[in-house]
Design a protein around this motif. Structure first.
Motif, PDB file in Angstrom:
ATOM      1  N   GLU A   8       6.872   5.480  -2.418  1.00 15.94           N
ATOM      2  CA  GLU A   8       6.078   4.694  -1.046  1.00 15.94           C
ATOM      3  C   GLU A   8       6.274   6.497  -0.098  1.00 15.94           C
ATOM      4  OE1 GLU A   8       6.861   0.963   1.801  1.00 15.94           O
ATOM      5  OE2 GLU A   8       9.262   3.296   2.433  1.00 15.94           O
ATOM      6  N   VAL A   9       4.835   6.785   0.468  1.00 17.78           N
ATOM      7  CA  VAL A   9       5.010   8.051   1.115  1.00 17.78           C
ATOM      8  C   VAL A   9       4.508   7.632   2.989  1.00 17.78           C
ATOM      9  CG1 VAL A   9       4.784   9.594  -0.842  1.00 17.78           C
ATOM     10  CG2 VAL A   9       2.478   8.986   0.428  1.00 17.78           C
ATOM     11  N   ILE A  10       4.506   8.471   3.449  1.00 20.36           N
ATOM     12  CA  ILE A  10       3.096   8.022   5.034  1.00 20.36           C
ATOM     13  C   ILE A  10       2.979   9.411   5.137  1.00 20.36           C
ATOM     14  CG2 ILE A  10       3.470   8.650   7.626  1.00 20.36           C
ATOM     15  CD1 ILE A  10       6.333   7.582   7.549  1.00 20.36           C
ATOM     16  N   LEU A  11       1.960   9.215   4.784  1.00 19.13           N
ATOM     17  CA  LEU A  11       0.529  10.645   4.547  1.00 19.13           C
ATOM     18  C   LEU A  11       0.472  11.880   5.898  1.00 19.13           C
ATOM     19  CD1 LEU A  11      -2.293   8.149   2.665  1.00 19.13           C
ATOM     20  CD2 LEU A  11      -0.005   9.878   1.392  1.00 19.13           C
ATOM     21  N   THR A  12       0.387  13.003   6.255  1.00 23.75           N
ATOM     22  CA  THR A  12      -0.352  13.960   6.783  1.00 23.75           C
ATOM     23  C   THR A  12      -1.790  13.599   7.022  1.00 23.75           C
ATOM     24  OG1 THR A  12      -0.392  15.065   5.247  1.00 23.75           O
ATOM     25  CG2 THR A  12       1.693  15.329   6.256  1.00 23.75           C
ATOM     26  N   LYS A  13      -2.479  14.582   7.739  1.00 18.90           N
ATOM     27  CA  LYS A  13      -3.579  14.010   8.321  1.00 18.90           C
ATOM     28  C   LYS A  13      -4.382  14.789   6.598  1.00 18.90           C
ATOM     29  CE  LYS A  13      -7.604  15.960  11.102  1.00 18.90           C
ATOM     30  NZ  LYS A  13      -8.363  17.290  11.615  1.00 18.90           N
ATOM     31  N   THR A  14      -3.943  15.653   6.626  1.00 23.60           N
ATOM     32  CA  THR A  14      -4.282  16.538   4.839  1.00 23.60           C
ATOM     33  C   THR A  14      -4.061  15.389   3.893  1.00 23.60           C
ATOM     34  OG1 THR A  14      -3.410  18.410   5.559  1.00 23.60           O
ATOM     35  CG2 THR A  14      -3.840  18.490   3.753  1.00 23.60           C
ATOM     36  N   GLY A  15      -3.231  14.584   3.733  1.00 21.63           N
ATOM     37  CA  GLY A  15      -3.197  13.540   3.133  1.00 21.63           C
ATOM     38  C   GLY A  15      -4.122  12.649   2.711  1.00 21.63           C
ATOM     39  N   ILE A  16      -4.241  11.639   4.123  1.00 18.60           N
ATOM     40  CA  ILE A  16      -5.028  10.886   4.140  1.00 18.60           C
ATOM     41  C   ILE A  16      -6.813  11.257   3.500  1.00 18.60           C
ATOM     42  CG2 ILE A  16      -6.779   9.515   5.876  1.00 18.60           C
ATOM     43  CD1 ILE A  16      -3.562   9.162   7.498  1.00 18.60           C
ATOM     44  N   GLU A  17      -7.101  12.845   3.948  1.00 18.98           N
ATOM     45  CA  GLU A  17      -8.081  13.599   4.236  1.00 18.98           C
ATOM     46  C   GLU A  17      -8.700  13.521   2.015  1.00 18.98           C
ATOM     47  OE1 GLU A  17      -8.066  17.490   5.599  1.00 18.98           O
ATOM     48  OE2 GLU A  17      -8.842  16.353   8.039  1.00 18.98           O
ATOM     49  N   MET A  18      -7.130  13.976   1.952  1.00 13.93           N
ATOM     50  CA  MET A  18      -7.076  13.851  -0.080  1.00 13.93           C
ATOM     51  C   MET A  18      -7.812  12.678  -0.662  1.00 13.93           C
ATOM     52  SD  MET A  18      -3.769  16.113  -0.698  1.00 13.93           S
ATOM     53  CE  MET A  18      -4.122  18.419  -0.276  1.00 13.93           C
ATOM     54  N   LEU A  19      -7.167  11.647   0.266  1.00 15.16           N
ATOM     55  CA  LEU A  19      -7.241  10.304   0.106  1.00 15.16           C
ATOM     56  C   LEU A  19      -8.048   9.632  -0.239  1.00 15.16           C
ATOM     57  CD1 LEU A  19      -5.545   8.294  -1.688  1.00 15.16           C
ATOM     58  CD2 LEU A  19      -5.143   6.716   0.077  1.00 15.16           C
ATOM     59  N   GLU A  20      -9.169   9.748   0.839  1.00 13.92           N
ATOM     60  CA  GLU A  20     -10.421   9.959   1.237  1.00 13.92           C
ATOM     61  C   GLU A  20     -11.330  10.335  -0.085  1.00 13.92           C
ATOM     62  OE1 GLU A  20     -11.035  10.801   5.076  1.00 13.92           O
ATOM     63  OE2 GLU A  20     -10.099   8.354   5.732  1.00 13.92           O
ATOM     64  N   TRP A  55       2.253   6.860 -11.175  1.00 15.17           N
ATOM     65  CA  TRP A  55       1.028   7.872 -12.025  1.00 15.17           C
ATOM     66  C   TRP A  55       0.161   7.859 -11.076  1.00 15.17           C
ATOM     67  CZ3 TRP A  55      -3.124   5.570 -12.450  1.00 15.17           C
ATOM     68  CH2 TRP A  55      -3.502   4.383 -11.799  1.00 15.17           C
ATOM     69  N   GLU A  56      -0.262   6.975 -10.519  1.00 14.43           N
ATOM     70  CA  GLU A  56      -1.853   6.934  -9.501  1.00 14.43           C
ATOM     71  C   GLU A  56      -1.431   8.171  -8.279  1.00 14.43           C
ATOM     72  OE1 GLU A  56      -4.842   4.272  -6.877  1.00 14.43           O
ATOM     73  OE2 GLU A  56      -2.687   3.915  -7.150  1.00 14.43           O
ATOM     74  N   LEU A  57       0.413   8.488  -7.705  1.00 18.33           N
ATOM     75  CA  LEU A  57       1.102   8.993  -6.849  1.00 18.33           C
ATOM     76  C   LEU A  57      -0.209  10.641  -6.938  1.00 18.33           C
ATOM     77  CD1 LEU A  57       1.704   9.879  -3.361  1.00 18.33           C
ATOM     78  CD2 LEU A  57       3.544  10.176  -4.879  1.00 18.33           C
ATOM     79  N   MET A  58       0.530  10.655  -8.562  1.00 20.41           N
ATOM     80  CA  MET A  58       0.811  11.739  -9.388  1.00 20.41           C
ATOM     81  C   MET A  58      -1.036  11.876  -9.223  1.00 20.41           C
ATOM     82  SD  MET A  58       3.821  11.231 -11.324  1.00 20.41           S
ATOM     83  CE  MET A  58       3.325  12.550 -12.768  1.00 20.41           C
ATOM     84  N   GLN A  59      -1.855  11.285  -9.712  1.00 19.39           N
ATOM     85  CA  GLN A  59      -2.813  11.622 -10.196  1.00 19.39           C
ATOM     86  C   GLN A  59      -4.312  12.060  -8.937  1.00 19.39           C
ATOM     87  OE1 GLN A  59      -5.092   7.686 -11.031  1.00 19.39           O
ATOM     88  NE2 GLN A  59      -7.129   9.023 -12.137  1.00 19.39           N
ATOM     89  N   ILE A  60      -3.433  11.282  -8.187  1.00 15.24           N
ATOM     90  CA  ILE A  60      -4.549  11.630  -6.587  1.00 15.24           C
ATOM     91  C   ILE A  60      -3.764  13.399  -5.983  1.00 15.24           C
ATOM     92  CG2 ILE A  60      -5.071  10.755  -4.076  1.00 15.24           C
ATOM     93  CD1 ILE A  60      -3.857   7.914  -5.430  1.00 15.24           C
ATOM     94  N   TYR A  61      -2.617  12.684  -5.731  1.00 16.65           N
ATOM     95  CA  TYR A  61      -1.819  14.392  -5.503  1.00 16.65           C
ATOM     96  C   TYR A  61      -1.569  16.007  -5.974  1.00 16.65           C
ATOM     97  CZ  TYR A  61      -2.247  11.468  -1.531  1.00 16.65           C
ATOM     98  OH  TYR A  61      -3.022  10.480  -0.289  1.00 16.65           O
ATOM     99  N   GLY A  62      -1.622  15.604  -7.273  1.00 16.11           N
ATOM    100  CA  GLY A  62      -0.600  16.689  -7.396  1.00 16.11           C
ATOM    101  C   GLY A  62      -2.048  17.647  -8.450  1.00 16.11           C
TER     102      GLY A  62
END
Length: 94
Positions: A8-20, A55-62
């Motif tokens: 579980e994470v709380i996303l920053t604005k940058t994290g939300i942009e990366m996810l989008e 694995w998904e967190l690593m795939q998206i943000y790694g």
């Protein structure tokens, strides 16, 4: 810990942009009329925790995480392990 465990994470604005951006790229080959909006998958908010399998967190943000990055995609740079619930209803901490 297993790669299929939930975190579980709380996303920053940058994290939300990366996810989008991740999902826009993932859906780019699909016709527009069958693409699902991002919020169908996640309720991304800077205030609320969001869960992924590790694995998904690593795939998206790694690819975006490195020494000296300007801003972490996660608030306080924290990744929390979600406790597993066993079939008997008890919590499994391992």
């Amino acid at each position: 810990m297993n790669m299929n465990d939930h975190v579980e994470v709380i996303l920053t604005k940058t994290g939300i942009e990366m996810l989008e951006n991740h999902y826009q790229e993932a859906y780019s080959h699909l016709p527009i009329n069958i693409r699902m909006p991002l919020d169908t998958h996640f309720k991304a908010s800077k205030q609320e925790p969001i869960q992924f399998q590790l694995w998904e967190l690593m795939q998206i943000y790694g690819p975006h995480i490195f020494l000296g990055m300007r801003e972490s995609p996660f608030v306080r740079n924290e990744i929390n392990i979600v406790e597993k619930v066993t079939f008997d209803g008890g919590l499994n901490h391992g």
